[in-house]
Design a protein around this motif. Sequence first.
Motif, PDB file in Angstrom:
ATOM      1  N   UNK A   1       4.969 -10.417   2.973  1.00  0.00           N
ATOM      2  CA  UNK A   1       5.391  -9.996   2.055  1.00  0.00           C
ATOM      3  C   UNK A   1       5.525  -8.678   0.575  1.00  0.00           C
ATOM      4  N   UNK A   2       5.881  -7.768   1.175  1.00  0.00           N
ATOM      5  CA  UNK A   2       5.558  -6.504  -0.371  1.00  0.00           C
ATOM      6  C   UNK A   2       7.036  -6.370  -0.842  1.00  0.00           C
TER       7      UNK A   2
ATOM      8  N   UNK B   1      11.331  -3.626  -0.232  1.00  0.00           N
ATOM      9  CA  UNK B   1      10.106  -4.859   0.675  1.00  0.00           C
ATOM     10  C   UNK B   1       9.969  -4.065   2.238  1.00  0.00           C
ATOM     11  N   UNK B   2       8.591  -4.822   2.471  1.00  0.00           N
ATOM     12  CA  UNK B   2       8.657  -4.827   3.481  1.00  0.00           C
ATOM     13  C   UNK B   2       7.632  -5.767   3.779  1.00  0.00           C
ATOM     14  N   UNK B   3       7.659  -5.970   5.457  1.00  0.00           N
ATOM     15  CA  UNK B   3       6.331  -6.875   6.044  1.00  0.00           C
ATOM     16  C   UNK B   3       5.331  -6.612   6.435  1.00  0.00           C
ATOM     17  N   UNK B   4       4.246  -6.390   6.455  1.00  0.00           N
ATOM     18  CA  UNK B   4       3.031  -5.839   6.453  1.00  0.00           C
ATOM     19  C   UNK B   4       1.853  -7.045   7.332  1.00  0.00           C
ATOM     20  N   UNK B   5       1.444  -6.077   8.324  1.00  0.00           N
ATOM     21  CA  UNK B   5       0.443  -7.324   8.751  1.00  0.00           C
ATOM     22  C   UNK B   5      -1.252  -6.281   8.704  1.00  0.00           C
ATOM     23  N   UNK B   6      -1.772  -7.590   7.907  1.00  0.00           N
ATOM     24  CA  UNK B   6      -3.158  -6.228   7.037  1.00  0.00           C
ATOM     25  C   UNK B   6      -4.273  -7.326   7.451  1.00  0.00           C
ATOM     26  N   UNK B   7      -5.507  -6.319   7.401  1.00  0.00           N
ATOM     27  CA  UNK B   7      -6.437  -6.210   7.419  1.00  0.00           C
ATOM     28  C   UNK B   7      -7.398  -6.384   6.140  1.00  0.00           C
TER      29      UNK B   7
ATOM     30  N   UNK C   1       0.920  -0.850  10.057  1.00  0.00           N
ATOM     31  CA  UNK C   1       2.185  -0.787   9.888  1.00  0.00           C
ATOM     32  C   UNK C   1       1.600   1.119   9.781  1.00  0.00           C
ATOM     33  N   UNK C   2       1.491   1.211   8.630  1.00  0.00           N
ATOM     34  CA  UNK C   2       1.041   2.638   8.466  1.00  0.00           C
ATOM     35  C   UNK C   2      -0.520   2.856   9.396  1.00  0.00           C
TER      36      UNK C   2
ATOM     37  N   UNK D   1       2.970  -8.871  -3.924  1.00  0.00           N
ATOM     38  CA  UNK D   1       3.088  -9.714  -2.914  1.00  0.00           C
ATOM     39  C   UNK D   1       3.784 -10.484  -2.818  1.00  0.00           C
ATOM     40  N   UNK D   2       5.029 -10.768  -2.397  1.00  0.00           N
ATOM     41  CA  UNK D   2       5.891 -11.936  -2.861  1.00  0.00           C
ATOM     42  C   UNK D   2       4.563 -12.938  -2.456  1.00  0.00           C
ATOM     43  N   UNK D   3       4.823 -12.933  -0.918  1.00  0.00           N
ATOM     44  CA  UNK D   3       4.043 -14.165  -0.012  1.00  0.00           C
ATOM     45  C   UNK D   3       3.476 -13.843   1.042  1.00  0.00           C
ATOM     46  N   UNK D   4       2.195 -14.492   1.678  1.00  0.00           N
ATOM     47  CA  UNK D   4       1.236 -13.922   2.794  1.00  0.00           C
ATOM     48  C   UNK D   4       1.010 -15.413   3.433  1.00  0.00           C
TER      49      UNK D   4
END
Length: 306
Positions: free
Chosen positions: A153-154, A161-167, A186-187, A198-201
């Motif tokens: 949660x970035x 605010x946006x939710x991202x799946x990142x590597x 996402x991008x 980063x609010x949470x991960x």
Amino acid sequence: MKYQIMIKILMLLLSRRKVCAREIAERYEISVRSVYRYIEELCVAGIPIDVARGRYGGLTIADTYRLPVGYFTKDEYTAAVNALTAMSSQVSDEAVLTALEKLQRQIKSERADTSVSGGIIVDGGTWGDTKKFSDKMAVCERAVNESLCLDIDYISRSGEHSRRIIDPHVLIFKQNVWYVYAFCHTKQSFRTFKIGRIKSARFTGKTFEKREISREEIPLNFGYRSEELIELVLEIDKEKLPDAEEWIGIDNIEPRGKKFVAEVSVPDDDGLVSKILGFGGGVKVVSPAAMRNKVIAAANNIIATV
């Protein structure tokens, strides 16, 4: 009874990180509706729990979340660890071993306010930060080292605010700030994320194959294009030299007579004028004239409102 069950749900989530609502309902003999109501109250209390309904859904808690400092007293920690240790010696239960490991990790995390990796101490949080930054740092470090996907949660600089799946591929430390360079699903491209934003991960449970990237490919200007940078010539008073050195680096400042001068390229964003004004007149803009005029205008506005 209600709050006792809520505490048990929280401890179960801390141990398993993901549990389905129906399992909780059967375990504590309550309705599924009550489970969601209790989860909502835990979220209101500031606990980052994500609710995903459907066949593959469940309740997940952010891997960056830890119990608040002082949640247990020292004696309570000792009693809980001793009880779990005795149980694990008699019963081969993976859940018991996991709970014991997490409780011992919580004790260690409360003994220090910074995260330690080898001979490096990392404390990039703000003043008064109760180890939240260290927890996020630890999760990002593990994700990089073990090639684990993260669901974050970035919050951007503009507050979006946006939710991202990142590597996550690389951790970067620049100007006393930690970043993670990661492929964003996402991008569909690499992005640089400031860990402090980063609010949470949470770990998704999936791994990724690291892509071949060279140091030259990593944009160390962190998203600023060349046209968004400004070449500044600054004049610095001796009294403000230590603060200026931390901002733009010792190598960019040289003595000239009784003053110190810096020629540096910095992002020309909304925070630049405020940064210069923060030196209280100890840092003056020599050029360009447009930036000098901006600083003067902002200072006059401050004077007019006092």
